[in-house]
Motif scaffolding. Structure first.
Motif, short mmCIF file in Angstrom:
data_model
loop_
_atom_site.label_atom_id
_atom_site.label_comp_id
_atom_site.label_asym_id
_atom_site.label_seq_id
_atom_site.Cartn_x
_atom_site.Cartn_y
_atom_site.Cartn_z
N ARG A 1 0.83 -1.20 0.00
CA ARG A 1 0.00 0.00 0.00
C ARG A 1 0.88 1.27 0.00
O ARG A 1 0.56 2.26 -0.67
N GLU A 2 1.97 1.23 0.74
CA GLU A 2 2.87 2.40 0.78
C GLU A 2 3.54 2.61 -0.58
O GLU A 2 3.80 3.74 -1.00
N VAL A 3 3.84 1.51 -1.28
CA VAL A 3 4.40 1.61 -2.63
C VAL A 3 3.42 2.34 -3.55
O VAL A 3 3.81 3.21 -4.34
N ILE A 4 2.14 2.00 -3.44
CA ILE A 4 1.13 2.65 -4.28
C ILE A 4 1.04 4.14 -3.94
O ILE A 4 0.92 4.99 -4.84
N ARG A 5 1.10 4.47 -2.66
CA ARG A 5 1.00 5.88 -2.26
C ARG A 5 2.18 6.70 -2.78
O ARG A 5 2.03 7.82 -3.24
N ARG A 6 3.37 6.12 -2.71
CA ARG A 6 4.58 6.89 -3.04
C ARG A 6 4.97 6.83 -4.51
O ARG A 6 5.70 7.70 -4.99
N GLN A 7 4.55 5.76 -5.20
CA GLN A 7 4.90 5.59 -6.60
C GLN A 7 6.40 5.81 -6.84
O GLN A 7 6.81 6.72 -7.57
N PRO A 8 7.26 5.00 -6.24
CA PRO A 8 8.71 5.18 -6.39
C PRO A 8 9.16 4.99 -7.84
O PRO A 8 8.57 4.21 -8.59
N ARG A 9 10.23 5.68 -8.20
CA ARG A 9 10.77 5.61 -9.55
C ARG A 9 12.24 5.16 -9.57
O ARG A 9 12.85 5.11 -10.63
N SER A 10 12.79 4.84 -8.41
CA SER A 10 14.19 4.42 -8.36
C SER A 10 14.40 3.51 -7.15
O SER A 10 13.54 3.44 -6.25
N SER A 11 15.52 2.83 -7.13
CA SER A 11 15.85 1.96 -6.00
C SER A 11 15.95 2.76 -4.71
O SER A 11 15.51 2.29 -3.65
N ASP A 12 16.53 3.95 -4.78
CA ASP A 12 16.65 4.77 -3.58
C ASP A 12 15.29 5.16 -3.03
O ASP A 12 15.07 5.19 -1.81
N GLU A 13 14.36 5.46 -3.93
CA GLU A 13 13.01 5.80 -3.46
C GLU A 13 12.31 4.59 -2.87
O GLU A 13 11.52 4.71 -1.93
N LEU A 14 12.61 3.40 -3.42
CA LEU A 14 12.07 2.17 -2.80
C LEU A 14 12.60 2.00 -1.39
O LEU A 14 11.86 1.64 -0.46
#
Length: 553
Positions: A516-529
């Motif tokens: 759910r947090e992945v959906i909220r943040r929509q990361p675009r890089s490994s660092d953002e993950l």
């Protein structure tokens, strides 16, 4: 006399330094950050109509001090890139300016040097004087020319000031600037109102834990205003985005850096994420905490930056978020900064062949090579035209043995600095942090903290409970505080998770809360993950490419 700068009492050492300047004597002033070095030269500067010149390496430092003096009604000017230098020169020539702030590179300007000759100099101040020493943590070859400049100006009373000089560096400052029987003012290095915490972050998920600790700590009202120091421009931008705070580094346009600094000084923003370019020059008294996201290059650099906290005497925190992985970055810096005999010889040969012996020397490596060549007697440096460096070649062969000796010494010094910060940040090191700092600067007096001392004596129980558990390497529950997510998107991620689990329980890949947090943040890089709770290095190694591809679709 103190009323000239809006103060009522002297701090330790200030009276002696001021008196030396009033008596026309040279002085070496070593005081910790926040100890009041600037008053040591500002007060005698305002006691005369003659000119005081203050040399500083950072525009931010000069701008703050110049603005403060002018706000108190004292005529001060500064010369730096992006400033109205022509007006400043006119104020100097016309006798209107009492104090002139300038970077050491400014002496390459004939107009500036000529303007100074038209005034009687009451005092010549070399601030951040450790920059003159190759043993200092912030050595700058441009500072090596100051002794010649001082001599050209008739050796006016000279005051060298620094916050981070070890006894060895202090002696080199005296020698390099040719100070004449200086008054030596050395106040205690302890900052009793500061606490020093080293929080270790290593192993799986360490980056996520480290980010969570920083976010939670900086969000605490008692820790703001706050400065967060990063080791690179890239990480400065990333952490600034994480904290939703402005970034500050040397790669930004001057106007943008000025806006960030002004916003922080005025209280418009109370968090800044910066490289050490923000370090020496920010005179904000009420900074409550200083955070180091990455290990600095030396213990001197760390103590100077940590010392930005609590300059008003109220409690302040210095927090070092220590990762062993940072050591690799420092080793890489040491290797990249290394200069060799062949490189120095190549530079000297190139200069002999080209004939035009004025260089811009904009690259740090060129400046270091020139400084080594000068120390070896192969050439001498002096200010040139238009900010260039004029080079006079010696009429003798290069002493390769001397060059080799200088190269080895420079390398050894960098490794000594590395070992000092490595030991300080070592998770297995159980020596009092305050005691380590005082010993490093040659201060034998007992530390006298007015509150917490350090993580060795007083566990950092001020951290929020979940973050404190993470900082100690314990598992902590994931707490969700975001809005609901689209169930269709969540179903797609669950399907992806089942595939990645390859027959194992789905939670071994990621929990529902993490998805759910992945959906909220929509990361675009490994660092953002890695910034997402529940995602660690192992997850990134195994699943980042696949997940990021899915999110991009």
């Amino acid at each position: 006399m103190l009323s000239l700068v809006g103060l009522s009492t002297f701090r330790p050492g200030q009276r002696e330094a001021v008196q030396a300047a009033l008596d026309g004597r040279d002085a070496l002033v070593v005081m910790p950050t926040g100890g009041g070095k600037s008053l040591c030269y500002q007060l005698p500067a305002l006691a005369t109509t003659d000119l005081t010149v203050v040399i500083s390496p950072l525009i931010a430092l000069m701008r703050d001090q110049c603005a403060r003096l002018t706000s108190l009604g004292h005529p001060a000017v500064m010369l730096a890139s992006g400033e109205d230098n022509q007006t400043a020169l006119e104020q100097i020539r016309g006798g209107h300016a009492q104090v002139a702030f300038a970077a050491p590179e400014r002496f390459a300007s004939p107009a500036f040097r000529q303007a100074l000759t038209q005034r009687k100099l009451a005092l010549f101040v070399v601030d951040e004087a450790h920059c003159v020493s190759e043993w200092g943590h912030d050595f700058r070859p441009d500072y090596l020319r100051l002794a010649t400049i001082i001599a050209e100006l008739g050796h006016p009373p000279t005051m060298a000031c620094t916050a981070t000089a070890t006894p060895k560096v202090a002696e080199e400052i005296v020698a390099r600037l040719n100070l004449r029987e200086p008054e030596r003012v050395r106040s205690g290095f302890d900052r009793p109102n500061l606490s020093f915490d080293v929080l270790p972050f290593d192993g799986e998920g360490s980056v996520a834990r480290k980010r969570a600790t920083l976010v939670a700590g900086v969000e605490m009202p008692e820790n703001r205003p706050a400065v967060v120091y990063c080791g690179t421009r890239k990480s400065t931008e990333e952490i600034a985005a994480l904290l939703n705070a402005p970034a500050y580094h040397a790669g930004m346009p001057t106007e943008q850096r000025t806006r960030v600094q002004d916003a922080f000084m005025s209280g418009e923003t109370d968090v800044v994420v910066a490289t050490n370019a923000f370090g020496m020059g920010v005179d904000k008294a009420d900074v409550r905490s200083v955070w180091h996201w990455a290990l600095p290059s030396s213990l001197e650099a760390y103590y100077q930056e940590a010392g930005r906290a609590g300059r008003d005497g109220e409690p302040g925190r210095a927090v070092l978020l220590a990762s062993r992985s940072d050591l690799g970055r420092l080793v890489r810096f040491i290797q990249e900064a290394e200069v060799t005999v062949e490189q120095v010889a190549s530079l000297v040969n190139r200069l002999r062949a080209q004939g035009d012996l004025e260089l811009a020397a904009n690259e740090e490596r060129d400046r270091i090579l020139l400084a080594v060549a000068e120390r070896a007697g192969a050439l001498t440096l002096s200010p040139g035209q238009g900010g260039r460096v004029h080079i006079t070649l010696a009429d003798r062969p290069l002493d390769r043995g001397r060059v080799a000796e200088l190269c080895r010494a420079a390398k050894d010094r960098r490794w000594q600095s590395y070992r000092s910060i490595e030991h300080y940040a070592d998770a297995t090191n159980d020596r009092c942090r305050r005691r380590q700092l005082l010993d490093h600067f040659g201060d034998p007096t007992p530390g006298q903290p007015t509150g917490r001392c350090c993580d060795i004596h007083d566990p950092p129980d001020w951290l929020p409970p979940i973050t404190a558990a993470k900082a100690k390497g314990k598992k902590a529950p994931i707490v969700e505080d975001g809005p609901p997510v689209d169930e269709g998107e969540l179903s797609a991620l669950k399907a992806w998770r089942r595939e990645r689990a390859d027959g194992k329980p789905a939670y071994t890949v990621a929990t529902d809360a993490t998805l759910r947090e992945v959906i909220r943040r929509q990361p675009r890089s490994s660092d953002e993950l890695l910034a997402i709770k529940g995602i660690g290095a192992s997850f990134v190694d195994k699943h980042a490419d696949s997940l990021l591809e899915l999110l991009a679709q």
